[in-house]
Design a protein around this motif. Sequence first.
Motif, PDB file in Angstrom:
ATOM      1  N   LEU A 181       0.840  -1.196   0.000  1.00  0.00           N
ATOM      2  CA  LEU A 181       0.000   0.000   0.000  1.00  0.00           C
ATOM      3  C   LEU A 181       0.877   1.248   0.000  1.00  0.00           C
ATOM      4  CD1 LEU A 181      -2.937   0.969   0.057  1.00  0.00           C
ATOM      5  CD2 LEU A 181      -2.849   0.877   2.566  1.00  0.00           C
ATOM      6  N   GLY A 182       1.932   1.222   0.798  1.00  0.00           N
ATOM      7  CA  GLY A 182       2.879   2.333   0.796  1.00  0.00           C
ATOM      8  C   GLY A 182       3.511   2.538  -0.563  1.00  0.00           C
ATOM      9  N   GLN A 183       3.867   1.439  -1.236  1.00  0.00           N
ATOM     10  CA  GLN A 183       4.457   1.542  -2.566  1.00  0.00           C
ATOM     11  C   GLN A 183       3.486   2.165  -3.564  1.00  0.00           C
ATOM     12  OE1 GLN A 183       7.426   0.878  -4.071  1.00  0.00           O
ATOM     13  NE2 GLN A 183       8.316   0.624  -2.040  1.00  0.00           N
ATOM     14  N   MET A 184       2.222   1.804  -3.457  1.00  0.00           N
ATOM     15  CA  MET A 184       1.246   2.343  -4.409  1.00  0.00           C
ATOM     16  C   MET A 184       1.065   3.842  -4.210  1.00  0.00           C
ATOM     17  SD  MET A 184      -1.575  -0.731  -4.793  1.00  0.00           S
ATOM     18  CE  MET A 184      -2.126  -0.135  -6.419  1.00  0.00           C
ATOM     19  N   TYR A 185       1.070   4.292  -2.967  1.00  0.00           N
ATOM     20  CA  TYR A 185       1.008   5.736  -2.722  1.00  0.00           C
ATOM     21  C   TYR A 185       2.289   6.423  -3.220  1.00  0.00           C
ATOM     22  CZ  TYR A 185      -3.295   5.950   0.038  1.00  0.00           C
ATOM     23  OH  TYR A 185      -4.610   5.933   0.438  1.00  0.00           O
ATOM     24  N   LEU A 186       3.423   5.781  -3.012  1.00  0.00           N
ATOM     25  CA  LEU A 186       4.695   6.381  -3.402  1.00  0.00           C
ATOM     26  C   LEU A 186       4.794   6.539  -4.913  1.00  0.00           C
ATOM     27  CD1 LEU A 186       7.430   7.370  -2.249  1.00  0.00           C
ATOM     28  CD2 LEU A 186       8.293   5.051  -2.618  1.00  0.00           C
ATOM     29  N   ASP A 196       3.420  11.355   1.898  1.00  0.00           N
ATOM     30  CA  ASP A 196       3.094  11.274   3.324  1.00  0.00           C
ATOM     31  C   ASP A 196       2.346   9.987   3.651  1.00  0.00           C
ATOM     32  OD1 ASP A 196       4.284  13.711   3.978  1.00  0.00           O
ATOM     33  OD2 ASP A 196       2.471  14.844   3.544  1.00  0.00           O
ATOM     34  N   GLN A 197       1.357   9.631   2.806  1.00  0.00           N
ATOM     35  CA  GLN A 197       0.644   8.379   3.025  1.00  0.00           C
ATOM     36  C   GLN A 197       1.575   7.184   2.831  1.00  0.00           C
ATOM     37  OE1 GLN A 197      -2.592   7.293   3.904  1.00  0.00           O
ATOM     38  NE2 GLN A 197      -2.717   9.377   4.694  1.00  0.00           N
ATOM     39  N   ALA A 198       2.463   7.278   1.858  1.00  0.00           N
ATOM     40  CA  ALA A 198       3.435   6.207   1.649  1.00  0.00           C
ATOM     41  C   ALA A 198       4.265   5.993   2.905  1.00  0.00           C
ATOM     42  CB  ALA A 198       4.336   6.536   0.464  1.00  0.00           C
ATOM     43  N   ILE A 199       4.721   7.086   3.501  1.00  0.00           N
ATOM     44  CA  ILE A 199       5.545   6.983   4.705  1.00  0.00           C
ATOM     45  C   ILE A 199       4.752   6.364   5.854  1.00  0.00           C
ATOM     46  CG2 ILE A 199       6.665   8.356   6.499  1.00  0.00           C
ATOM     47  CD1 ILE A 199       7.632  10.234   4.230  1.00  0.00           C
ATOM     48  N   ILE A 200       3.477   6.736   5.980  1.00  0.00           N
ATOM     49  CA  ILE A 200       2.644   6.177   7.058  1.00  0.00           C
ATOM     50  C   ILE A 200       2.590   4.655   6.962  1.00  0.00           C
ATOM     51  CG2 ILE A 200       0.254   5.943   7.859  1.00  0.00           C
ATOM     52  CD1 ILE A 200      -0.066   8.958   7.251  1.00  0.00           C
ATOM     53  N   TRP A 201       2.292   4.142   5.767  1.00  0.00           N
ATOM     54  CA  TRP A 201       2.121   2.698   5.631  1.00  0.00           C
ATOM     55  C   TRP A 201       3.450   1.955   5.627  1.00  0.00           C
ATOM     56  CZ3 TRP A 201      -2.215   0.742   6.956  1.00  0.00           C
ATOM     57  CH2 TRP A 201      -3.388   1.487   6.812  1.00  0.00           C
ATOM     58  N   LEU A 202       4.461   2.529   5.000  1.00  0.00           N
ATOM     59  CA  LEU A 202       5.775   1.895   5.041  1.00  0.00           C
ATOM     60  C   LEU A 202       6.317   1.856   6.465  1.00  0.00           C
ATOM     61  CD1 LEU A 202       7.387   3.449   1.838  1.00  0.00           C
ATOM     62  CD2 LEU A 202       6.780   1.042   2.169  1.00  0.00           C
ATOM     63  N   SER A 203       6.030   2.912   7.240  1.00  0.00           N
ATOM     64  CA  SER A 203       6.492   2.942   8.629  1.00  0.00           C
ATOM     65  C   SER A 203       5.826   1.848   9.458  1.00  0.00           C
ATOM     66  CB  SER A 203       6.209   4.310   9.256  1.00  0.00           C
ATOM     67  OG  SER A 203       6.946   5.330   8.606  1.00  0.00           O
ATOM     68  N   LYS A 204       4.546   1.597   9.202  1.00  0.00           N
ATOM     69  CA  LYS A 204       3.854   0.524   9.921  1.00  0.00           C
ATOM     70  C   LYS A 204       4.521  -0.825   9.646  1.00  0.00           C
ATOM     71  CE  LYS A 204      -0.746   2.716  10.091  1.00  0.00           C
ATOM     72  NZ  LYS A 204      -0.910   2.712  11.563  1.00  0.00           N
ATOM     73  N   ALA A 205       4.848  -1.052   8.375  1.00  0.00           N
ATOM     74  CA  ALA A 205       5.515  -2.307   8.030  1.00  0.00           C
ATOM     75  C   ALA A 205       6.929  -2.348   8.601  1.00  0.00           C
ATOM     76  CB  ALA A 205       5.559  -2.475   6.512  1.00  0.00           C
ATOM     77  N   ALA A 206       7.629  -1.223   8.528  1.00  0.00           N
ATOM     78  CA  ALA A 206       9.001  -1.161   9.008  1.00  0.00           C
ATOM     79  C   ALA A 206       9.076  -1.390  10.509  1.00  0.00           C
ATOM     80  CB  ALA A 206       9.625   0.186   8.643  1.00  0.00           C
TER      81      ALA A 206
END
Length: 304
Positions: A181-186, A196-206
């Motif tokens: 999901l983060g990748q799709m926003y990115l 910003d949305q990409a960072i939110i979802w990537l951060s959750k996974a990270a």
Amino acid sequence: MVRNHYGYGLLLCLVLSQPAYAQTDDGTAAFAKRDYRSALLNWQPRADQGDATAQYGLGRLYFFGLGVPPDSKQGIFWFRKAADQNNPYAERRLGLVYSVGEDDVAPDPEQANIWFQKAVAGLSKVAEDGDVMAQYLLGGMYSDGEGAEPDAAKANFWFQKAMGSFREQAEQGTTSAQYWLGQMYLNGQGVSRDVDQAIIWLSKAAEQGDLGAQLCLGEIYTYAQYDRKDSDMAIKWLTKAAEQGDPGAQKRLSAVYAERAHPADASASAYWYRRATDTEASSAAKDSPSEAVKPINLPFSSKN
């Protein structure tokens, strides 16, 4: 195919997250945990016996050098074996090989298009049955004109399908879905680009320990094109990835420290560079195939 990625981290996080066909076997489970030796030992005998899923998996290990020394010829050999059994992911991979060329395989747009067309047909069948990765890849193929004329409407349709599934799973805490999901926003796939949305979802996974997401965040905070350049944040996420033993993250972390040019950072830069060198040396020794899993040395050319 995902475009517009920069740097080692974004490249590797895609490699780590490449989809696998029929994701139900022990080899795939081991691959998802980055236990590539176990995946190799599971897939090799099954591939020899004609299992298309194992053949595709084995192709990925050799092609990307995961658990074995990189060997694109071996990777292509196994991709072809799987593709000959109508594995759509292997068909797509062969399309990519012929589109850009690889080792002694010359670029061949006609062959690339043949394999891409097969992949579109095969992926469409499993995508219609709800396979989210097939939906995502179809979006990319229609967007890039792989196996079909570029079609923004069809690309958006499949991206939207994939995004809906990823979002549902991501909100339930599924790490891989949060990453995608983060990748799709990115990348602005099925949605307007939103870093910003990409960072939110990537951060959750990270935060759940996902190496790919940690690497992606490190790259986002390292490179100016994302308008989020922040060396402290880059160091935070690259450190988490580096501590998982990834040599590319260790080298990138060393470079970020060096670029800051603070006296206190010089020793950190040297430390992580040494760690990367030691990690690569250790990996090279460990990744030599044993007698039990020697690759099949069959020739491959663009004609066979």
